[in-house]
Scaffold this motif. Structure first.
Motif, PDB file in Angstrom:
ATOM      1  N   ILE A 231       0.842  -1.203   0.000  1.00 29.53           N
ATOM      2  CA  ILE A 231       0.000   0.000   0.000  1.00 29.53           C
ATOM      3  C   ILE A 231       0.879   1.256   0.000  1.00 29.53           C
ATOM      4  N   GLN A 232       1.883   1.239   0.857  1.00 25.78           N
ATOM      5  CA  GLN A 232       2.796   2.380   0.947  1.00 25.78           C
ATOM      6  C   GLN A 232       3.506   2.619  -0.381  1.00 25.78           C
ATOM      7  N   GLU A 233       3.969   1.530  -1.001  1.00 27.83           N
ATOM      8  CA  GLU A 233       4.707   1.673  -2.262  1.00 27.83           C
ATOM      9  C   GLU A 233       3.812   2.182  -3.386  1.00 27.83           C
ATOM     10  N   LEU A 234       2.585   1.687  -3.424  1.00 25.87           N
ATOM     11  CA  LEU A 234       1.670   2.126  -4.485  1.00 25.87           C
ATOM     12  C   LEU A 234       1.283   3.596  -4.289  1.00 25.87           C
ATOM     13  N   ARG A 235       1.045   3.977  -3.050  1.00 26.02           N
ATOM     14  CA  ARG A 235       0.735   5.388  -2.791  1.00 26.02           C
ATOM     15  C   ARG A 235       1.929   6.281  -3.131  1.00 26.02           C
ATOM     16  N   ALA A 236       3.127   5.785  -2.796  1.00 29.77           N
ATOM     17  CA  ALA A 236       4.332   6.571  -3.111  1.00 29.77           C
ATOM     18  C   ALA A 236       4.485   6.743  -4.618  1.00 29.77           C
ATOM     19  N   ALA A 237       3.957   5.756  -5.380  1.00 27.89           N
ATOM     20  CA  ALA A 237       4.019   5.830  -6.845  1.00 27.89           C
ATOM     21  C   ALA A 237       2.897   6.695  -7.407  1.00 27.89           C
ATOM     22  N   GLY A 238       2.067   7.269  -6.530  1.00 23.96           N
ATOM     23  CA  GLY A 238       1.043   8.211  -6.982  1.00 23.96           C
ATOM     24  C   GLY A 238      -0.364   7.650  -7.070  1.00 23.96           C
ATOM     25  N   PHE A 239      -0.536   6.370  -6.755  1.00 22.18           N
ATOM     26  CA  PHE A 239      -1.874   5.785  -6.866  1.00 22.18           C
ATOM     27  C   PHE A 239      -2.718   6.095  -5.625  1.00 22.18           C
ATOM     28  N   ALA A 240      -4.023   6.236  -5.857  1.00 19.74           N
ATOM     29  CA  ALA A 240      -4.973   6.358  -4.750  1.00 19.74           C
ATOM     30  C   ALA A 240      -5.334   4.943  -4.315  1.00 19.74           C
ATOM     31  N   VAL A 241      -4.994   4.623  -3.072  1.00 23.88           N
ATOM     32  CA  VAL A 241      -5.125   3.243  -2.606  1.00 23.88           C
ATOM     33  C   VAL A 241      -6.027   3.180  -1.376  1.00 23.88           C
ATOM     34  N   GLU A 242      -6.951   2.214  -1.380  1.00 22.34           N
ATOM     35  CA  GLU A 242      -7.768   1.954  -0.209  1.00 22.34           C
ATOM     36  C   GLU A 242      -7.624   0.483   0.162  1.00 22.34           C
ATOM     37  N   TYR A 243      -7.947   0.154   1.402  1.00 22.06           N
ATOM     38  CA  TYR A 243      -7.798  -1.223   1.898  1.00 22.06           C
ATOM     39  C   TYR A 243      -8.608  -1.345   3.170  1.00 22.06           C
ATOM     40  N   PRO A 244      -8.884  -2.571   3.638  1.00 24.50           N
ATOM     41  CA  PRO A 244      -9.639  -2.716   4.879  1.00 24.50           C
ATOM     42  C   PRO A 244      -8.740  -2.422   6.082  1.00 24.50           C
ATOM     43  N   LEU A 245      -9.109  -1.415   6.867  1.00 28.58           N
ATOM     44  CA  LEU A 245      -8.300  -1.054   8.036  1.00 28.58           C
ATOM     45  C   LEU A 245      -8.249  -2.190   9.046  1.00 28.58           C
ATOM     46  N   THR A 246      -9.343  -2.946   9.143  1.00 25.63           N
ATOM     47  CA  THR A 246      -9.427  -4.047  10.107  1.00 25.63           C
ATOM     48  C   THR A 246      -9.861  -5.313   9.366  1.00 25.63           C
ATOM     49  N   PRO A 247      -9.668  -6.492   9.967  1.00 23.36           N
ATOM     50  CA  PRO A 247     -10.026  -7.747   9.290  1.00 23.36           C
ATOM     51  C   PRO A 247     -11.464  -7.730   8.793  1.00 23.36           C
ATOM     52  N   ALA A 248     -11.661  -8.175   7.548  1.00 23.71           N
ATOM     53  CA  ALA A 248     -13.003  -8.210   6.963  1.00 23.71           C
ATOM     54  C   ALA A 248     -13.105  -9.412   6.042  1.00 23.71           C
ATOM     55  N   LYS A 249     -14.330  -9.906   5.858  1.00 25.44           N
ATOM     56  CA  LYS A 249     -14.537 -11.063   4.983  1.00 25.44           C
ATOM     57  C   LYS A 249     -14.177 -10.714   3.542  1.00 25.44           C
ATOM     58  N   PRO A 250     -13.607 -11.692   2.808  1.00 25.03           N
ATOM     59  CA  PRO A 250     -13.176 -11.422   1.425  1.00 25.03           C
ATOM     60  C   PRO A 250     -14.280 -10.849   0.536  1.00 25.03           C
ATOM     61  N   ASP A 251     -15.508 -11.410   0.620  1.00 22.55           N
ATOM     62  CA  ASP A 251     -16.562 -10.902  -0.267  1.00 22.55           C
ATOM     63  C   ASP A 251     -16.946  -9.467   0.080  1.00 22.55           C
ATOM     64  N   LYS A 252     -16.875  -9.134   1.355  1.00 23.81           N
ATOM     65  CA  LYS A 252     -17.171  -7.771   1.790  1.00 23.81           C
ATOM     66  C   LYS A 252     -16.096  -6.800   1.263  1.00 23.81           C
ATOM     67  N   GLN A 253     -14.857  -7.254   1.294  1.00 21.81           N
ATOM     68  CA  GLN A 253     -13.758  -6.429   0.776  1.00 21.81           C
ATOM     69  C   GLN A 253     -13.933  -6.171  -0.717  1.00 21.81           C
ATOM     70  N   PHE A 254     -14.267  -7.225  -1.437  1.00 20.73           N
ATOM     71  CA  PHE A 254     -14.403  -7.085  -2.887  1.00 20.73           C
ATOM     72  C   PHE A 254     -15.572  -6.156  -3.231  1.00 20.73           C
ATOM     73  N   LYS A 255     -16.653  -6.309  -2.469  1.00 22.50           N
ATOM     74  CA  LYS A 255     -17.815  -5.439  -2.669  1.00 22.50           C
ATOM     75  C   LYS A 255     -17.418  -3.966  -2.445  1.00 22.50           C
ATOM     76  N   ARG A 256     -16.637  -3.743  -1.406  1.00 17.51           N
ATOM     77  CA  ARG A 256     -16.185  -2.380  -1.098  1.00 17.51           C
ATOM     78  C   ARG A 256     -15.326  -1.832  -2.244  1.00 17.51           C
ATOM     79  N   ALA A 257     -14.456  -2.688  -2.797  1.00 16.49           N
ATOM     80  CA  ALA A 257     -13.615  -2.271  -3.934  1.00 16.49           C
ATOM     81  C   ALA A 257     -14.493  -1.829  -5.099  1.00 16.49           C
TER      82      ALA A 257
END
Lengths: 446, 446
Positions: A380-406
């Motif tokens: 995440i740090q490397e991608l943001r440093a490369a200029g990308f807008a990056v999001e991720y689950p701050l806390t543990p979450a189910k895979p399908d919930k993560q994908f839905k959020r994406a």
């Protein structure tokens, strides 16, 4: 707890409520304003949102106070939130004009405030694109400024089918006033009402009693301009009455308006704009004269072509203001326009020209295996440093919930760390998947 | 006419006077703030610069009024220019939180105002980058926010040699307070002064007379936190006196600070930041506790490494504020930081990290033959439409004067219409010249 009436909250889109305004749309408008100003080599400035009350009363007279958000501060100073930018600009230019080559081409995006007691539900603040040229009296400056106005509206996707610049001149009306006033007065084709006869006596007070004092003349002309300014919002009977009291006839006035004959100065501007290919965006319209007292020459307003909305923008020459604000120390011709964000936004919405504002997430990093959270944070740090807008689950979450959020965030890619060395990247549009080395991941996201 | 004391005029560079501020530097800072926030997927919001006074007194108590730019408006409302953004954020989130997935990650760039009578020459307004995460109590949110703070400063070119985040926690101090308060009270190693004995009696008022009321306890803890907050600005003798009056010893306090032992919560944050490769930017420093009453957990401040300047930024958790502002209707944990523009600008100047701000003109169109003004205007229009920043002489000017102006504006190219069909383009760096067809001119300017 509620916000104050007439003020706006700006939320990220999608908007949570019909009563809320879009921070994204505001930024979209600001960006276009700045970008167009840059192409025209206008430089940005800004002043304080709070100024001495005197700055505004000097320009507009004491009667402006009724419309101001003014108060007395803790230091006993009479102050006001700025209702317009021009006095601040005049103050700033007068203070340091020697350091800038003329003409000065400046812009600002101030928030402006007014407080009118009677206007319930009306906004008490708005943002305005202010562009001004200072130090050039040639009509070439008027053309440059109007071209900026046209291209600003075009930058939003508006075309000559959508808007028109109504171009006029106080100089043209001044000529009309002088010729009809002199001609009609005391023997012209006009029938004088008792009121105008009374005024006639007041005017003939100077010298041998046959002349008109310049002060009275100016006041007379001001009243005439005010009547012209209100023509479109006043019944013909009422206008006729007012004009007649001033010694004019509505018929003459309408004839002049309908002639639409450009003065030499306006003709110059029209040709300049035509040379730029912008001729179709402008028409002479003498009904425009602008209400404010301080305009001295060319005036103009931008309207939607169908006439459904209030003016999009307005401006003109104010050659005496810098001198007035500087107490006579600096004398520079000037002109400018202001374009508010509220009417513009209404028109862009009506024409379907507002883009959809998403979170604009480039990459959503999935963390399905919590033992890989540390290398995921590294990615995440490397991608943001490369200029990308990056999001991720701050806390543990189910895979399908993560994908839905994406998907909700309209992420272009998902990236999932599969080991300390490899990342699985998925293009959410094409659904292509690849596995890349850690250091190489960013290259697969373009 | 002068601007109000404590307010700033922002001029285009080069700055005309030591007393003026740079609109270009301000925009440079705003752009970096926005750009970093975007990479972290923080969304922009804004609220009114004027709010009901009650919004700020609810959060900070009546004593804040002495520092506010407050007044009574024409509608008899007690109002204030905003001194900080957090109450507005809490109000906005509480009003519409159901429409947003948690955690909410928002930022704003508000102008903030304060009015302290005694502070002559001090600024009464500044701009602040405010970033907040709402709806997440896990320390992962604290780490994400602190990472944003670090990367924001890095975006300006500042490195770990230039700044450090001093990380602390009110929870750590709370544990210290409880253990030393409980342990020392009535028989521990501390010698009680008469004042603390008196306070002891006041505290033992609840129930059977042996307990301490929660209100007294909280007030006691607040006084203790305030003393810790002022340690660095107070003489050891004075601190010892104050702490002793509260039943603590400066030696114990200093021992705790020097231990620098992270709590489990802080350890979690440190590991998270280390996983991102940002570990070197943070150190535990319990001297930081933040003066404001509303912080509830982790707190932090960013300082230049040499300690020459005031804090660059500060923030922390305020888990109770949304509940307080919403009158108990919405209860969401929250944390945030604020970074002002003034100290940041001082540091960037001191480190030589502010770029030179020029007009950024891409093309200066020379008009040496006035009969070619019309096609020159056409070219200017086409180049601007293609996205270039274009300047030209508004009125006839001598060729050498025009060229000098092009150089002053740091134009990358000059372009001169040579006929209705051809344009001579000169690269002012390489001095290469070419003659291009009119329609092809833009392609030679990349």
């Amino acid at each position: 707890m509620e916000r104050l009436p007439g003020f706006r909250d700006f939320y990220p889109e999608p908007l949570p409520h019909s009563d809320t305004w879009s921070a994204d749309a505001r930024q979209f408008i600001f960006d276009k304003w700045r970008e167009t100003a840059r192409r025209y080599n206008f430089r940005e400035y800004d002043g304080p949102p709070l100024e001495p009350l005197e700055l505004f009363t000097t320009k507009s007279g004491e009667e402006i106070v009724g419309q101001l958000y003014n108060f007395v501060d803790k230091g006993e100073r009479a102050v006001s939130l700025r209702p317009e930018m021009t006095p601040t600009l005049a103050r700033m230019v007068a203070a340091h004009e020697r350091n800038y080559k003329k003409p000065i081409k400046w812009f600002a995006l101030p928030q402006l405030f007014r407080y009118e007691r009677q206007q319930k539900g009306r906004l008490r603040e708005h943002f305005q694109f202010n562009a001004d040229i200072i130090g050039e009296s040639d009509p070439a400056a008027d053309a440059e400024l109007i071209a900026l106005l046209i291209d600003t509206l075009r930058a939003f996707g508006l075309t000559e089918q959508d808007f028109v610049i109504r171009l006029s001149s106080r100089n043209a009306w001044h000529e009309f006033f002088v010729s009809h006033f002199g001609g009609g007065w005391g023997g012209g084709p006009h029938a004088f009402s008792p009121i105008s006869a009374k005024l006639e006596n007041q005017l003939r007070i100077r010298g041998d009693g046959s002349g008109v004092s310049p002060e009275s003349y100016a006041k007379y002309e001001y009243d005439f301009f005010q009547t012209i300014d209100k023509l479109e919002r006043t019944s013909p009977e009422e206008s006729e009455k007012k004009l007649s009291a001033l010694g004019f006839s509505l018929a003459d006035v309408n004839r002049f308006i309908e002639s639409g004959q450009p003065t030499a100065e306006l003709e110059n501007i029209l040709q300049n704009l035509a040379a730029r290919g912008l001729g179709n965006f402008v028409k002479i319209d003498y009904r425009v004269i602008r209400g404010l007292a301080y305009y001295t020459g060319v005036v103009f307003e931008a309207f939607d072509a169908k006439g459904e909305f209030r003016a999009i923008a307005g401006g003109g020459r104010y050659d005496n203001l810098v001198k007035l604000i500087s107490g006579g120390k600096v004398n520079l011709p000037a002109l400018g326009f202001g374009m508010g964000d509220v009417v513009l936004l209404e028109i862009l919405k009506a024409r379907g020209l507002l883009p959809k504002f998403d979170a604009n997430v480039d990459v959503f990093v999935l963390i399905e295996d919590e033992t890989l959270r540390a290398p995921s944070l590294k990615l995440i740090q490397e991608l943001r440093a490369a200029g990308f807008a990056v999001e991720y689950p701050l806390t543990p979450a189910k895979p399908d919930k993560q994908f839905k959020r994406a998907q909700e965030l309209k992420a272009a890619f998902t990236a999932k760390v599969e080991s300390e060395s490899y990342v699985r990247i998925r293009n959410l549009n094409s659904r292509d998947e690849i596995v890349a080395g850690f250091a190489d991941a960013a290259n697969h996201l373009r």
